[in-house]
Design an enzyme around this catalytic site. Sequence first.
Site, PDB file in Angstrom:
ATOM      1  N   HIS A  52       0.828  -1.214   0.000  1.00 50.23           N
ATOM      2  CA  HIS A  52       0.000   0.000   0.000  1.00 50.23           C
ATOM      3  C   HIS A  52       0.857   1.257   0.000  1.00 50.23           C
ATOM      4  CE1 HIS A  52      -3.162  -2.783   0.864  1.00 50.23           C
ATOM      5  NE2 HIS A  52      -2.686  -3.069   2.050  1.00 50.23           N
ATOM      6  N   HIS A  63      -6.964  -4.910  -1.224  1.00 57.05           N
ATOM      7  CA  HIS A  63      -6.224  -6.180  -1.229  1.00 57.05           C
ATOM      8  C   HIS A  63      -6.691  -7.041  -2.389  1.00 57.05           C
ATOM      9  CE1 HIS A  63      -6.543  -4.939   3.075  1.00 57.05           C
ATOM     10  NE2 HIS A  63      -5.246  -4.983   2.926  1.00 57.05           N
TER      11      HIS A  63
END
Lengths: 236, 332
Positions: B58, B220
């Site tokens: 991320h 995700h």
Amino acid sequence: MAEDGVFTEAWVREFARSVAACESELTALDQLAGDGDFGVNLRSGLVAAVGVLDRGTADGRAAVPRRPRAAHEPLRVLATAFLDEVGGTSGPLFGLLFQELAAAARADGPRLTTHALAVGTGRGLAAIRRVGGAAPGDKTLLDALHPAVLALAACPAPTPPVRALDRASVTAWDGVRRTAGRSARRGRASYLGERAAGVPDPGAVGVALFLTTAVRPVTVLAPFLKAAGAPVSGRP
Amino acid sequence: MARYFARTTGSLVADALEGFARAHGDLVAYHPEHGYLRARHSSPLRRVGVVSGGGSGHEPLHTGFVGAGMLDAACPGQIFASPHNRQIFEASRAVARREGVLHIVKNYTGDRINFGIAAERLAHERVPCARLLVDDDLASDDPAVAVGRRGTGGTVLLEKLLGAAADRGLGLEELTALGTRLAGRCRSLAVASAPPTSPTTGRPAFELPPGVLEYGVGIHGERAGRTLADEPLDALVDRMTTSLLAALPPPPDGGLIALVSGLGSVTRLELYAVLRELGRALDGRGLALRRSLVGEFVTALDTGGFCLTLLTTDEEATGLYDAPVSTPAWRW
């Protein structure tokens, strides 16, 4: 023999032996009701704990002073191994139980008391609930731990710890059997729905195994010792 | 087949952390034995250490926001996996101030559990610890789901605002209360036209036919609750703005802070164009865009999409946003 550090160290070692002996069964259970790594994780935590008991810590100081040792010390080693070394989530959750047991044992002095077992498992149950968000009945390790906590709390103060643990382990296995009939709302089996029906929760099995290993050698030996007229100790 | 530039898939996170520490050694220190990054500089006025963390993949979240004015420490997990409780425990112990440590936690089960275990351990060491749960993702706002909304783009804004508040010397309780108020005024929504590539298989996380958008995609590789036929950018941003504003309390003076974050493989050229549409959508509703930030903040590997985050602001929040900051990914 008092339930001091010799007792708790023998308990940790017996737990490690039992898990090593049935690791493949635990893995098989977890493959039916989870992701299959529970046996490996449990074993790795116990290998780490036994390693510390054998060798002392990395900095050369003995993790557990040789003698006299207090009951909480081997439990503290067990807690740290599970919190620090074990991956996944259920292993470190076991670490919370061991951490609370060690803290309660420490507060009660060098000998393990039934009171410390009741307080420690009760606080362990509360910590696991706070962190994991599950409740008894959700098909997790709590389903074995919760009845064990109740059984320990119901033992009058003079009850010897080994007898209290014996009662707790019996109720924990009853709890394990009930998990087989439930569908999971939390934890590993919750992703499987009905596919995990009939399979007991491996985490609950782990808790019951832990409690049983404190008393099994004693309960097996007791009738023989009694028959021979020898004193029955609290030492596994 | 897409592929990542990595020595090996398994070492990518550790390799990147070493490189990161080299690139930003003036701002952060990497502690490989416990796996966390710590700020080299932090306001002496802080009474509370601020720690965050979560899965890798991320970037720049969370490592990029370690430094003066934001995080005292960040604990990166493996790709899309929670950090270990030991990382969080050790990092928290290292940066705790007189009044303890605040954990800023994105709402995912693994993160909650690992930060929770670390908090239990800190309690045994008598280190006060409080948690701010970030749950800003509108796409996962379903009362039937027990775990609640996910945490996403709002995490960066909350890390900035709470870092500035910590610099002003707020105590643990005040900081947590402020964080809870701000989190309630912050919502995000992400769309994607292309899925992320799995680092282990090199395959897309899901199949998405051309001309279709995932409306409410996760960070995700989670698919959205629904797909949408592609539409012009102005209509898409207007639709997202409507959804976000419906979920937010009305701004007291009509002011908002916006974060437009690319999810990994969207160009800045496009992201600024998104902000133009957002500004127009807010203008049309009589709302003022007080501050806006455009770039990559919370990515999801190479997902082809963007995330819009809106926070209803007031003088206090805008002041915290404007406060000085010096981190690898955000400084002024």
